[in-house]
Design a protein around this motif. Structure first.
Motif, PDB file in Angstrom:
ATOM      1  N   ASP A 121       0.814  -1.213   0.000  1.00 32.94           N
ATOM      2  CA  ASP A 121       0.000   0.000   0.000  1.00 32.94           C
ATOM      3  C   ASP A 121       0.845   1.260   0.000  1.00 32.94           C
ATOM      4  OD1 ASP A 121      -2.324  -1.493   0.005  1.00 32.94           O
ATOM      5  OD2 ASP A 121      -2.486  -1.499   2.193  1.00 32.94           O
ATOM      6  N   CYS A 122       2.121   1.131   0.324  1.00 30.60           N
ATOM      7  CA  CYS A 122       3.002   2.297   0.399  1.00 30.60           C
ATOM      8  C   CYS A 122       3.569   2.620  -0.980  1.00 30.60           C
ATOM      9  CB  CYS A 122       4.151   2.033   1.368  1.00 30.60           C
ATOM     10  SG  CYS A 122       3.620   1.643   3.037  1.00 30.60           S
ATOM     11  N   PRO A 123       3.800   3.895  -1.266  1.00 27.52           N
ATOM     12  CA  PRO A 123       4.423   4.279  -2.536  1.00 27.52           C
ATOM     13  C   PRO A 123       5.878   3.828  -2.581  1.00 27.52           C
ATOM     14  CG  PRO A 123       4.190   6.184  -1.097  1.00 27.52           C
ATOM     15  CD  PRO A 123       3.463   5.058  -0.430  1.00 27.52           C
ATOM     16  N   PRO A 124       6.459   3.736  -3.773  1.00 24.92           N
ATOM     17  CA  PRO A 124       7.843   3.249  -3.897  1.00 24.92           C
ATOM     18  C   PRO A 124       8.841   4.025  -3.060  1.00 24.92           C
ATOM     19  CG  PRO A 124       6.789   3.329  -6.051  1.00 24.92           C
ATOM     20  CD  PRO A 124       5.841   3.988  -5.088  1.00 24.92           C
ATOM     21  N   GLU A 125       8.650   5.361  -2.937  1.00 21.11           N
ATOM     22  CA  GLU A 125       9.606   6.167  -2.160  1.00 21.11           C
ATOM     23  C   GLU A 125       9.626   5.747  -0.701  1.00 21.11           C
ATOM     24  OE1 GLU A 125       8.270   8.403  -5.715  1.00 21.11           O
ATOM     25  OE2 GLU A 125       7.265   7.319  -4.100  1.00 21.11           O
ATOM     26  N   ALA A 126       8.471   5.374  -0.171  1.00 23.56           N
ATOM     27  CA  ALA A 126       8.405   4.933   1.219  1.00 23.56           C
ATOM     28  C   ALA A 126       8.869   3.497   1.371  1.00 23.56           C
ATOM     29  CB  ALA A 126       6.981   5.079   1.748  1.00 23.56           C
ATOM     30  N   ARG A 127       8.623   2.676   0.384  1.00 23.75           N
ATOM     31  CA  ARG A 127       9.034   1.267   0.469  1.00 23.75           C
ATOM     32  C   ARG A 127      10.538   1.127   0.645  1.00 23.75           C
ATOM     33  NH1 ARG A 127       5.728  -2.019  -4.257  1.00 23.75           N
ATOM     34  NH2 ARG A 127       3.627  -1.261  -3.782  1.00 23.75           N
ATOM     35  N   GLY A 170      19.076  16.244   7.085  1.00 24.53           N
ATOM     36  CA  GLY A 170      18.385  17.460   7.466  1.00 24.53           C
ATOM     37  C   GLY A 170      17.840  17.459   8.878  1.00 24.53           C
ATOM     38  N   PRO A 171      16.809  18.273   9.153  1.00 21.36           N
ATOM     39  CA  PRO A 171      16.322  18.470  10.513  1.00 21.36           C
ATOM     40  C   PRO A 171      15.740  17.221  11.138  1.00 21.36           C
ATOM     41  CG  PRO A 171      15.243  19.994   8.976  1.00 21.36           C
ATOM     42  CD  PRO A 171      16.113  19.104   8.172  1.00 21.36           C
ATOM     43  N   GLN A 172      15.212  16.295  10.333  1.00 23.44           N
ATOM     44  CA  GLN A 172      14.652  15.085  10.923  1.00 23.44           C
ATOM     45  C   GLN A 172      15.753  14.168  11.448  1.00 23.44           C
ATOM     46  OE1 GLN A 172      11.592  14.572  11.590  1.00 23.44           O
ATOM     47  NE2 GLN A 172      10.807  16.398  10.574  1.00 23.44           N
ATOM     48  N   ARG A 173      16.929  14.248  10.887  1.00 21.54           N
ATOM     49  CA  ARG A 173      18.138  13.625  11.439  1.00 21.54           C
ATOM     50  C   ARG A 173      18.001  12.118  11.587  1.00 21.54           C
ATOM     51  NH1 ARG A 173      20.466  18.232  15.402  1.00 21.54           N
ATOM     52  NH2 ARG A 173      19.645  19.946  14.236  1.00 21.54           N
ATOM     53  N   THR A 174      17.622  11.460  10.531  1.00 19.51           N
ATOM     54  CA  THR A 174      17.562  10.008  10.580  1.00 19.51           C
ATOM     55  C   THR A 174      18.800   9.382   9.972  1.00 19.51           C
ATOM     56  OG1 THR A 174      16.502   9.857   8.432  1.00 19.51           O
ATOM     57  CG2 THR A 174      15.065  10.085  10.330  1.00 19.51           C
ATOM     58  N   GLY A 175      19.486  10.108   9.095  1.00 18.45           N
ATOM     59  CA  GLY A 175      20.644   9.537   8.436  1.00 18.45           C
ATOM     60  C   GLY A 175      20.274   8.473   7.428  1.00 18.45           C
ATOM     61  N   CYS A 233      10.633   9.892   1.202  1.00 17.42           N
ATOM     62  CA  CYS A 233       9.689   9.103   1.996  1.00 17.42           C
ATOM     63  C   CYS A 233       8.835  10.010   2.864  1.00 17.42           C
ATOM     64  CB  CYS A 233      10.458   8.103   2.852  1.00 17.42           C
ATOM     65  SG  CYS A 233       9.431   7.150   3.997  1.00 17.42           S
ATOM     66  N   LEU A 234       9.442  11.029   3.461  1.00 18.52           N
ATOM     67  CA  LEU A 234       8.717  11.946   4.332  1.00 18.52           C
ATOM     68  C   LEU A 234       7.621  12.690   3.572  1.00 18.52           C
ATOM     69  CD1 LEU A 234       8.662  13.089   7.242  1.00 18.52           C
ATOM     70  CD2 LEU A 234      10.180  14.894   6.448  1.00 18.52           C
ATOM     71  N   ASN A 235       7.906  13.060   2.340  1.00 19.04           N
ATOM     72  CA  ASN A 235       6.889  13.714   1.520  1.00 19.04           C
ATOM     73  C   ASN A 235       5.686  12.813   1.299  1.00 19.04           C
ATOM     74  OD1 ASN A 235       7.593  16.487  -0.006  1.00 19.04           O
ATOM     75  ND2 ASN A 235       9.478  15.433   0.526  1.00 19.04           N
ATOM     76  N   GLN A 236       5.939  11.555   1.014  1.00 15.16           N
ATOM     77  CA  GLN A 236       4.840  10.613   0.783  1.00 15.16           C
ATOM     78  C   GLN A 236       4.048  10.360   2.061  1.00 15.16           C
ATOM     79  OE1 GLN A 236       3.875   9.479  -2.142  1.00 15.16           O
ATOM     80  NE2 GLN A 236       5.518  10.574  -3.183  1.00 15.16           N
ATOM     81  N   LEU A 237       4.742  10.251   3.192  1.00 14.76           N
ATOM     82  CA  LEU A 237       4.053  10.017   4.459  1.00 14.76           C
ATOM     83  C   LEU A 237       3.197  11.214   4.865  1.00 14.76           C
ATOM     84  CD1 LEU A 237       6.903   8.255   6.503  1.00 14.76           C
ATOM     85  CD2 LEU A 237       4.933   7.195   5.384  1.00 14.76           C
ATOM     86  N   LEU A 273       2.307  14.903  11.126  1.00 10.00           N
ATOM     87  CA  LEU A 273       3.650  15.453  11.215  1.00 10.00           C
ATOM     88  C   LEU A 273       3.579  16.915  11.625  1.00 10.00           C
ATOM     89  CD1 LEU A 273       5.234  13.940   7.987  1.00 10.00           C
ATOM     90  CD2 LEU A 273       5.442  13.116  10.334  1.00 10.00           C
ATOM     91  N   PRO A 274       4.488  17.387  12.473  1.00 12.05           N
ATOM     92  CA  PRO A 274       4.475  18.794  12.890  1.00 12.05           C
ATOM     93  C   PRO A 274       4.797  19.707  11.711  1.00 12.05           C
ATOM     94  CG  PRO A 274       6.470  17.708  13.637  1.00 12.05           C
ATOM     95  CD  PRO A 274       5.595  16.629  13.085  1.00 12.05           C
ATOM     96  N   LEU A 275       4.180  20.890  11.715  1.00 11.57           N
ATOM     97  CA  LEU A 275       4.427  21.837  10.639  1.00 11.57           C
ATOM     98  C   LEU A 275       5.832  22.401  10.698  1.00 11.57           C
ATOM     99  CD1 LEU A 275       1.035  23.765  10.644  1.00 11.57           C
ATOM    100  CD2 LEU A 275       1.751  21.904   9.148  1.00 11.57           C
ATOM    101  N   THR A 276       6.324  22.635  11.907  1.00  4.97           N
ATOM    102  CA  THR A 276       7.678  23.153  12.079  1.00  4.97           C
ATOM    103  C   THR A 276       8.318  22.419  13.231  1.00  4.97           C
ATOM    104  OG1 THR A 276       7.055  24.870  13.688  1.00  4.97           O
ATOM    105  CG2 THR A 276       6.905  25.442  11.347  1.00  4.97           C
ATOM    106  N   GLN A 277       9.608  22.630  13.398  1.00  5.95           N
ATOM    107  CA  GLN A 277      10.311  22.032  14.523  1.00  5.95           C
ATOM    108  C   GLN A 277       9.799  22.581  15.847  1.00  5.95           C
ATOM    109  OE1 GLN A 277      14.520  22.526  12.841  1.00  5.95           O
ATOM    110  NE2 GLN A 277      14.647  20.637  13.993  1.00  5.95           N
ATOM    111  N   ASN A 278       9.265  23.792  15.843  1.00  9.69           N
ATOM    112  CA  ASN A 278       8.745  24.375  17.072  1.00  9.69           C
ATOM    113  C   ASN A 278       7.473  23.694  17.547  1.00  9.69           C
ATOM    114  OD1 ASN A 278      10.809  26.274  17.108  1.00  9.69           O
ATOM    115  ND2 ASN A 278       9.646  27.721  15.851  1.00  9.69           N
TER     116      ASN A 278
END
Length: 201
Positions: free
Chosen positions: A70-76, A125-130, A137-141, A149-154
């Motif tokens: 069910d997940c798009p290829p970017e998330a898979r 980047g800011p999500q820092r998963t490496g 994947c984050l865009n698809q999720l 997902l939070p709009l900003t880090q704040n």
């Protein structure tokens, strides 16, 4: 997903792993469950006839496998392994293995909370998963699960972790949930914990 593939190769002879992996690819790369089932039937009629245990393994794990489709290829590409979770677990073990004994479980829990808050890497980047491909994947999720997902880090929670997550870190039961110190939510940026002295030292 990757564990299912590894388990499949357990039943394959030394000269067929590449061919089996090639024939299984249309199954886990299918666009939906119907296409995956057709690919599995084709695998069973082909090289899978020599490895009925592999076909049986996939069919017995089918209900757990098809949500992956069910997940798009970017998330898979990101969720097909448990590398992200294993990376976090490794870092948590690293901060506790040299600490010796803790005076109580709340001291250990506070250290784990601070370690979770400070897990960083120089990539992604800011999500820092490496994790390679995490942004795609984050865009698809974000599109698939709006509002999670939070709009900003704040917009992140003020505490290092929520109470429920912190309880699960130590495997505490729901009955122990009320015994946690509420001041843990306001833990400062640094804390010094000394392990209890060992009688053998």
């Amino acid at each position: 997903m990757v564990h299912l593939l590894r388990a499949s190769h357990r039943y394959v002879t030394w000269n067929d792993p590449k061919q089996v992996a090639k024939e299984l690819r249309p199954v886990y790369a299918a666009v939906d469950a119907q296409a995956a089932e057709a690919a599995l039937d084709e695998f069973e009629a082909g090289i899978g006839a020599r490895y009925p245990a592999v076909v049986s393994l996939w069919r017995s794990s089918w209900e757990q496998f098809i949500p992956f489709l069910d997940c798009p290829p970017e998330a898979r590409r990101v969720i097909c392994t448990t590398n992200m979770i294993e990376s976090i677990n490794r870092r948590l073990r690293k901060v506790t293995k040299n600490r010796g004994h803790f005076p109580n479980e709340q001291a250990a829990l506070k250290l784990l909370c601070l370690a979770m808050r400070n897990i960083t890497t120089n990539t992604a980047g800011p999500q820092r998963t490496g994790t390679i491909g995490w942004k795609r994947c984050l865009n698809q999720l974000a599109v698939r699960y709006p509002g999670r997902l939070p709009l900003t880090q704040n917009d992140q929670p003020t505490g290092p972790l929520t109470q429920n997550i912190r309880v699960s870190l130590l495997g505490l039961s729901a009955a122990n949930h009320q015994t946690l110190d509420p001041t843990l939510e306001d833990a400062g940026p640094a804390i010094h914990l000394r392990p209890a002295s060992s009688p053998h030292r």
